[in-house]
Write a protein that holds these residues in place. Structure first.
Motif, PDB file in Angstrom:
ATOM      1  N   VAL A 115       0.826  -1.211   0.000  1.00 35.06           N
ATOM      2  CA  VAL A 115       0.000   0.000   0.000  1.00 35.06           C
ATOM      3  C   VAL A 115       0.861   1.262   0.000  1.00 35.06           C
ATOM      4  O   VAL A 115       0.648   2.177  -0.810  1.00 35.06           O
ATOM      5  N   PHE A 116       1.858   1.321   0.866  1.00 34.65           N
ATOM      6  CA  PHE A 116       2.638   2.548   0.990  1.00 34.65           C
ATOM      7  C   PHE A 116       3.626   2.730  -0.154  1.00 34.65           C
ATOM      8  O   PHE A 116       3.902   3.871  -0.564  1.00 34.65           O
ATOM      9  N   VAL A 117       4.179   1.652  -0.679  1.00 36.60           N
ATOM     10  CA  VAL A 117       5.051   1.767  -1.857  1.00 36.60           C
ATOM     11  C   VAL A 117       4.256   2.291  -3.045  1.00 36.60           C
ATOM     12  O   VAL A 117       4.718   3.179  -3.780  1.00 36.60           O
ATOM     13  N   TYR A 118       3.064   1.760  -3.238  1.00 35.90           N
ATOM     14  CA  TYR A 118       2.202   2.236  -4.332  1.00 35.90           C
ATOM     15  C   TYR A 118       1.830   3.699  -4.123  1.00 35.90           C
ATOM     16  O   TYR A 118       1.858   4.498  -5.068  1.00 35.90           O
ATOM     17  N   LEU A 119       1.486   4.061  -2.885  1.00 33.77           N
ATOM     18  CA  LEU A 119       1.082   5.436  -2.586  1.00 33.77           C
ATOM     19  C   LEU A 119       2.218   6.424  -2.832  1.00 33.77           C
ATOM     20  O   LEU A 119       2.024   7.472  -3.462  1.00 33.77           O
ATOM     21  N   VAL A 120       3.413   6.091  -2.356  1.00 32.24           N
ATOM     22  CA  VAL A 120       4.574   6.968  -2.551  1.00 32.24           C
ATOM     23  C   VAL A 120       4.943   7.045  -4.029  1.00 32.24           C
ATOM     24  O   VAL A 120       5.297   8.122  -4.532  1.00 32.24           O
ATOM     25  N   SER A 121       4.852   5.942  -4.737  1.00 28.26           N
ATOM     26  CA  SER A 121       5.153   5.937  -6.184  1.00 28.26           C
ATOM     27  C   SER A 121       4.204   6.862  -6.934  1.00 28.26           C
ATOM     28  O   SER A 121       4.618   7.598  -7.833  1.00 28.26           O
ATOM     29  N   TRP A 122       2.924   6.825  -6.536  1.00 26.30           N
ATOM     30  CA  TRP A 122       1.941   7.695  -7.197  1.00 26.30           C
ATOM     31  C   TRP A 122       2.221   9.163  -6.894  1.00 26.30           C
ATOM     32  O   TRP A 122       2.148  10.015  -7.788  1.00 26.30           O
ATOM     33  N   ILE A 123       2.573   9.466  -5.657  1.00 21.52           N
ATOM     34  CA  ILE A 123       2.870  10.855  -5.278  1.00 21.52           C
ATOM     35  C   ILE A 123       4.111  11.356  -6.010  1.00 21.52           C
ATOM     36  O   ILE A 123       4.170  12.515  -6.433  1.00 21.52           O
ATOM     37  N   GLU A 124       5.098  10.477  -6.170  1.00 22.72           N
ATOM     38  CA  GLU A 124       6.329  10.866  -6.869  1.00 22.72           C
ATOM     39  C   GLU A 124       6.075  11.155  -8.347  1.00 22.72           C
ATOM     40  O   GLU A 124       6.839  11.878  -8.981  1.00 22.72           O
ATOM     41  N   SER A 125       5.011  10.576  -8.894  1.00 22.35           N
ATOM     42  CA  SER A 125       4.702  10.778 -10.312  1.00 22.35           C
ATOM     43  C   SER A 125       3.902  12.050 -10.572  1.00 22.35           C
ATOM     44  O   SER A 125       3.625  12.386 -11.719  1.00 22.35           O
ATOM     45  N   THR A 126       3.515  12.745  -9.496  1.00 22.76           N
ATOM     46  CA  THR A 126       2.763  13.984  -9.637  1.00 22.76           C
ATOM     47  C   THR A 126       3.363  15.071  -8.763  1.00 22.76           C
ATOM     48  O   THR A 126       3.988  14.785  -7.745  1.00 22.76           O
ATOM     49  N   ASP A 127       3.186  16.312  -9.147  1.00 23.22           N
ATOM     50  CA  ASP A 127       3.692  17.444  -8.376  1.00 23.22           C
ATOM     51  C   ASP A 127       2.596  18.121  -7.569  1.00 23.22           C
ATOM     52  O   ASP A 127       2.799  19.205  -7.022  1.00 23.22           O
ATOM     53  N   LEU A 128       1.443  17.499  -7.494  1.00 26.85           N
ATOM     54  CA  LEU A 128       0.298  18.133  -6.837  1.00 26.85           C
ATOM     55  C   LEU A 128       0.421  18.139  -5.325  1.00 26.85           C
ATOM     56  O   LEU A 128       0.021  19.103  -4.668  1.00 26.85           O
ATOM     57  N   ILE A 129       0.957  17.063  -4.743  1.00 28.63           N
ATOM     58  CA  ILE A 129       1.066  16.971  -3.289  1.00 28.63           C
ATOM     59  C   ILE A 129       2.469  16.541  -2.887  1.00 28.63           C
ATOM     60  O   ILE A 129       3.243  16.031  -3.707  1.00 28.63           O
TER      61      ILE A 129
END
Length: 210
Positions: free
Chosen positions: A54-68
């Motif tokens: 869950v957290f690896v996926y969440l961090v990967s998604w955040i790293e792919s966007t500059d929104l948050i």
């Protein structure tokens, strides 16, 4: 040149595989030696590895966007929830493993690992209990205070001055601490899914009308 870039990608992936495999292997050894009942139950083992996915996926998604910012990720949920079903050492070790695994996909290095491990330690030593609202909020406040202190210290270390230029990150930290409150509803939910018995359930069963 294309072949060189292709080779670099392959070796990078091999490096990720070696590091992540090493962390997971150490985690399995720890669980087998410290809490062998987890490795003997598919549900309990799935519960422990669920946090990593869950957290690896969440961090990967955040790293792919500059929104948050990555600081909004509520890593404290891991030791708080795990602590409700296991002991302090298991909760802290699980938290460290989650942080190490997510650090492989996070763009910020030292400050990310240092901050999250410090927060996890505070979450464990303050003995966060979702059973008691008052103690729970006091512990969450301790987590927030530690977050701010560590953030200010790291900012001064990088900038070399007490006049911080990245105060906007504080809002993401506040958001992370707010999301940590999700630990309370998560405990009974995960309890039913994975067949655990938490302090909240024991307290309810202790009432005469139960």
């Amino acid at each position: 040149k294309k072949k060189l870039e292709s080779d670099n990608i392959i070796w990078t992936r091999i490096g990720y595989f070696i590091l992540s495999g090493s962390v997971l292997f150490i985690f399995l050894i720890f669980l087998r030696k410290h809490t062998p009942k987890i490795t003997k139950s598919h549900k309990q083992l799935s519960f422990m590895f669920m946090w990593i996915v869950v957290f690896v996926y969440l961090v990967s998604w955040i790293e792919s966007t500059d929104l948050i910012s990555i600081y909004i990720v509520p890593f404290c949920i891991v030791p708080i929830v795990v602590r409700n079903f296991y002991d302090d050492i298991t909760a802290l070790f699980t938290h460290i493993v989650v942080v190490l695994m997510t650090s492989l996909v996070a763009s910020i290095g030292f400050e990310f690992i240092f901050t999250q491990i410090m927060i996890g330690v505070i979450a464990v030593i303050t003995n966060v209990k979702t059973r008691y609202w008052s103690r729970f909020f006091i512990s969450v406040f301790d987590i927030l205070l530690t977050y701010v202190i560590v953030f200010v210290g790291i900012s001064m270390l990088h900038q070399g001055t007490w006049k911080l230029e990245n105060w906007q990150e504080i809002r993401w930290i506040l958001g992370s601490v707010f999301l940590t409150l999700l630990s309370y509803p998560l405990v009974p939910l995960l309890e039913r899914i994975f067949g655990y018995t938490s302090d909240i359930t024991l307290d309810e069963l202790g009432h005469l009308d139960q």
